[in-house]
Design a protein around this motif. Structure first.
Motif, mmCIF file in Angstrom:
data_model
loop_
_atom_site.group_PDB
_atom_site.id
_atom_site.type_symbol
_atom_site.label_atom_id
_atom_site.label_comp_id
_atom_site.label_asym_id
_atom_site.label_seq_id
_atom_site.Cartn_x
_atom_site.Cartn_y
_atom_site.Cartn_z
ATOM 1 N N MET A 1 0.847 -1.192 0.000
ATOM 2 C CA MET A 1 0.000 0.000 0.000
ATOM 3 C C MET A 1 0.881 1.240 0.000
ATOM 4 N N LYS A 2 0.275 2.382 -0.309
ATOM 5 C CA LYS A 2 0.992 3.646 -0.266
ATOM 6 C C LYS A 2 0.814 4.301 1.106
ATOM 7 N N ALA A 3 1.887 4.942 1.591
ATOM 8 C CA ALA A 3 1.833 5.640 2.872
ATOM 9 C C ALA A 3 2.852 6.767 2.866
ATOM 10 N N LEU A 4 2.581 7.799 3.678
ATOM 11 C CA LEU A 4 3.499 8.927 3.842
ATOM 12 C C LEU A 4 4.518 8.528 4.901
ATOM 13 N N VAL A 5 5.793 8.460 4.517
ATOM 14 C CA VAL A 5 6.848 7.919 5.374
ATOM 15 C C VAL A 5 7.883 8.993 5.667
ATOM 16 N N TYR A 6 8.262 9.107 6.928
ATOM 17 C CA TYR A 6 9.306 10.052 7.367
ATOM 18 C C TYR A 6 10.679 9.475 7.067
ATOM 19 N N GLN A 7 11.557 10.308 6.491
ATOM 20 C CA GLN A 7 12.929 9.891 6.224
ATOM 21 C C GLN A 7 13.960 10.763 6.925
ATOM 22 N N GLY A 8 13.550 11.870 7.471
ATOM 23 C CA GLY A 8 14.454 12.796 8.147
ATOM 24 C C GLY A 8 13.846 14.178 8.144
ATOM 25 N N SER A 9 14.522 15.118 8.786
ATOM 26 C CA SER A 9 14.011 16.470 8.900
ATOM 27 C C SER A 9 13.658 17.052 7.531
ATOM 28 N N ASN A 10 12.417 17.511 7.390
ATOM 29 C CA ASN A 10 11.910 18.104 6.154
ATOM 30 C C ASN A 10 11.959 17.146 4.969
ATOM 31 N N ASP A 11 11.912 15.853 5.252
ATOM 32 C CA ASP A 11 11.980 14.849 4.193
ATOM 33 C C ASP A 11 10.942 13.763 4.450
ATOM 34 N N VAL A 12 9.796 13.874 3.785
ATOM 35 C CA VAL A 12 8.772 12.833 3.841
ATOM 36 C C VAL A 12 8.474 12.389 2.416
ATOM 37 N N ARG A 13 8.114 11.114 2.253
ATOM 38 C CA ARG A 13 7.902 10.565 0.923
ATOM 39 C C ARG A 13 6.727 9.593 0.957
ATOM 40 N N VAL A 14 5.992 9.546 -0.144
ATOM 41 C CA VAL A 14 4.951 8.537 -0.306
ATOM 42 C C VAL A 14 5.616 7.293 -0.891
ATOM 43 N N GLU A 15 5.566 6.200 -0.120
ATOM 44 C CA GLU A 15 6.254 4.976 -0.514
ATOM 45 C C GLU A 15 5.313 3.790 -0.425
ATOM 46 N N ASN A 16 5.712 2.700 -1.052
ATOM 47 C CA ASN A 16 4.991 1.440 -0.914
ATOM 48 C C ASN A 16 5.498 0.705 0.322
ATOM 49 N N VAL A 17 4.583 0.372 1.215
ATOM 50 C CA VAL A 17 4.921 -0.341 2.450
ATOM 51 C C VAL A 17 3.947 -1.508 2.604
ATOM 52 N N ALA A 18 4.259 -2.387 3.544
ATOM 53 C CA ALA A 18 3.400 -3.551 3.778
ATOM 54 C C ALA A 18 2.047 -3.120 4.343
ATOM 55 N N GLU A 19 0.990 -3.780 3.912
ATOM 56 C CA GLU A 19 -0.327 -3.488 4.460
ATOM 57 C C GLU A 19 -0.413 -3.978 5.903
ATOM 58 N N PRO A 20 -1.141 -3.250 6.749
ATOM 59 C CA PRO A 20 -1.279 -3.669 8.144
ATOM 60 C C PRO A 20 -2.165 -4.915 8.252
ATOM 61 N N THR A 21 -1.960 -5.658 9.321
ATOM 62 C CA THR A 21 -2.770 -6.842 9.610
ATOM 63 C C THR A 21 -3.254 -6.775 11.055
ATOM 64 N N MET B 1 -6.155 17.242 -1.836
ATOM 65 C CA MET B 1 -5.115 16.643 -2.650
ATOM 66 C C MET B 1 -5.164 15.129 -2.505
ATOM 67 N N LYS B 2 -4.483 14.443 -3.392
ATOM 68 C CA LYS B 2 -4.403 12.993 -3.325
ATOM 69 C C LYS B 2 -3.240 12.584 -2.420
ATOM 70 N N LEU B 3 -3.333 11.384 -1.866
ATOM 71 C CA LEU B 3 -2.270 10.887 -1.001
ATOM 72 C C LEU B 3 -0.918 10.907 -1.707
ATOM 73 N N ASP B 4 -0.918 10.651 -3.001
ATOM 74 C CA ASP B 4 0.332 10.694 -3.771
ATOM 75 C C ASP B 4 1.025 12.056 -3.675
ATOM 76 N N GLN B 5 0.264 13.090 -3.390
ATOM 77 C CA GLN B 5 0.806 14.448 -3.322
ATOM 78 C C GLN B 5 1.136 14.883 -1.889
ATOM 79 N N ALA B 6 1.159 13.949 -0.947
ATOM 80 C CA ALA B 6 1.298 14.302 0.463
ATOM 81 C C ALA B 6 2.608 15.026 0.767
ATOM 82 N N ALA B 7 3.707 14.611 0.162
ATOM 83 C CA ALA B 7 4.980 15.278 0.433
ATOM 84 C C ALA B 7 4.932 16.733 -0.011
#
Length: 388
Positions: free
Chosen positions: A1-21, A362-368
């Motif tokens: 699934m797509k999610a907004l992921v933190y990578q560091g200060s002022n750096d967030v990205r929409v990435e593919n991650v595992a779906e929750p269970t 906006m769309k989730l893809d545009q979250a960053a």
């Protein structure tokens, strides 16, 4: 699934991650239909909140459709449309039984933010808000696991769309609690520092509770203009006055100060400017903070309410002024669950229209991109709602 992921200060990205269970038998998995960026998310985005780690999924304002439910879940079922409080509470511990859901003592395995906590358990876990508060993945994603599903998710009736009720997850009850903590009632005067989303919701709720005079302070004129039009507030642009507290006093009846003040800013902003404060071991060094402007502007015997996020220590706190004026001060995370029936009724009756503050969809893809815009206050950005 797509999610907004933190990578560091002022750096967030929409990435593919595992779906929750499902992990516990009282979990649900929610398909997110709407989520939002909160002003307090910017503390995380800027790297100003300790224990925020690369890979963390942000987002504590969200709602959606129940996709899966654990065997012990009885309050909601697959297919239900729910809004989820940002506070994760068990519903049965000492604090939950006293409607102090943000103090739930069972959901947060981490330390919390208190510096002198002793053996008292940490407060409740929060969605998407650092590893001081459970490190629970947030809802700026296509799917999210919601623990304690018999206590948290709140079913939404037919006839109300997502935008009308989404902010029941955080900023609306946070603004409402701020107003209650300030003791605002019919005829009250109140000053609200910060015209961000929580400040605007505080103004809406103060007006609903019968406040006669509302003064809003910010340095973003587009926010002040909106608040004036939407809620009939008086405004102060702090870039244009030398002394905010004195200006408020001069506007108050009898020039004695307002009945109450609400600090909807928190530790990241000083009273004259929006820059980050000096931080050393999680300590705000400057005494020139919004909180001191609040203490100066309120009348003797008045109330200070703090929905803005604070952590650590503040040097030079004017405790003598606090004592001399006989003030009352309340703050803390929001006991969201306790307010939802009241707020839903107000929305249904048209007495509250929280969706009015939305400026960007906006769309989730545009979250960053949305984070960068919101943080920079570009394009008159007040509030961003994201949809998958």
């Amino acid at each position: 699934m797509k999610a907004l992921v933190y990578q560091g200060s002022n750096d967030v990205r929409v990435e593919n991650v595992a779906e929750p269970t499902l992990q516990q038998n009282d979990d649900i998995v929610l398909r997110v239909t709407s989520t939002a960026i909160c002003g307090s998310d910017l503390h995380l985005y800027r790297g100003a909140m300790p224990a925020t780690e690369p890979g963390d999924i942000f987002g504590h304002e969200f709602m959606g459709i129940v996709e899966e439910a654990g065997s012990a879940v009885t309050s909601v079922k697959k297919g239900d449309r729910v809004v989820v409080p940002f506070v994760i509470a068990c519903g049965s511990c000492f604090f939950c039984q006293h409607s102090l859901y943000a103090a739930c003592e069972t959901t947060n395995p981490d330390e919390g933010a208190a510096l002198n906590k002793k053996s008292i358990p940490a407060p409740a876990a929060l969605f998407g808000f650092s590893h001081m508060y459970g490190g629970i993945p947030g809802g700026q994603a296509e799917y999210v696991r919601v623990p304690q599903a018999n206590a948290g998710p709140y079913a939404i009736p037919e006839g109300l769309d997502d935008e009308q009720v989404l902010f029941m997850s955080d900023i609306l009850p946070t603004g409402y609690q701020a107003v209650l903590n300030a003791g605002v009632k019919q005829g009250s005067s109140v000053a609200i520092f910060g015209a961000g989303p929580v400040g605007l919701m505080s103004a809406a709720c103060a007006r609903m509770e019968g406040a006669e005079q509302i003064v809003m302070i910010d340095n973003q004129q587009y926010r002040l203009d909106f608040a004036q039009k939407a809620y009939g507030v008086e405004t102060i642009n702090f870039d244009q006055v030398d002394d905010v507290a004195e200006a408020i006093i001069q506007m108050s009846e009898g020039r004695r100060g307002v009945d109450a003040v609400i600090d909807a800013v928190g530790y990241e902003a000083k009273s004259h400017g929006g820059q980050l404060p000096a931080m050393d071991n999680f300590e705000v060094e400057s005494s020139d903070i919004v909180l001191h402007q609040c203490m100066a502007a309120v009348r003797r015997g008045g109330s200070i309410s703090i929905p803005g996020v604070y952590a650590g220590a503040v040097n030079g706190f004017l405790i003598g002024d606090f004592f001399d004026k006989g003030l009352t001060m309340k703050g803390g995370q929001t006991h969201v669950h306790d307010y939802l029936p009241t707020l839903l009724e107000a929305i249904d009756q048209g007495r509250l229209k929280p969706e009015a503050i939305i400026s960007h969809r906006m769309k989730l893809d545009q979250a960053a991109e949305a984070y960068r815009m919101f943080d920079a206050k570009q394009d008159d950005c007040r509030k961003v709602v994201l949809t998958p």
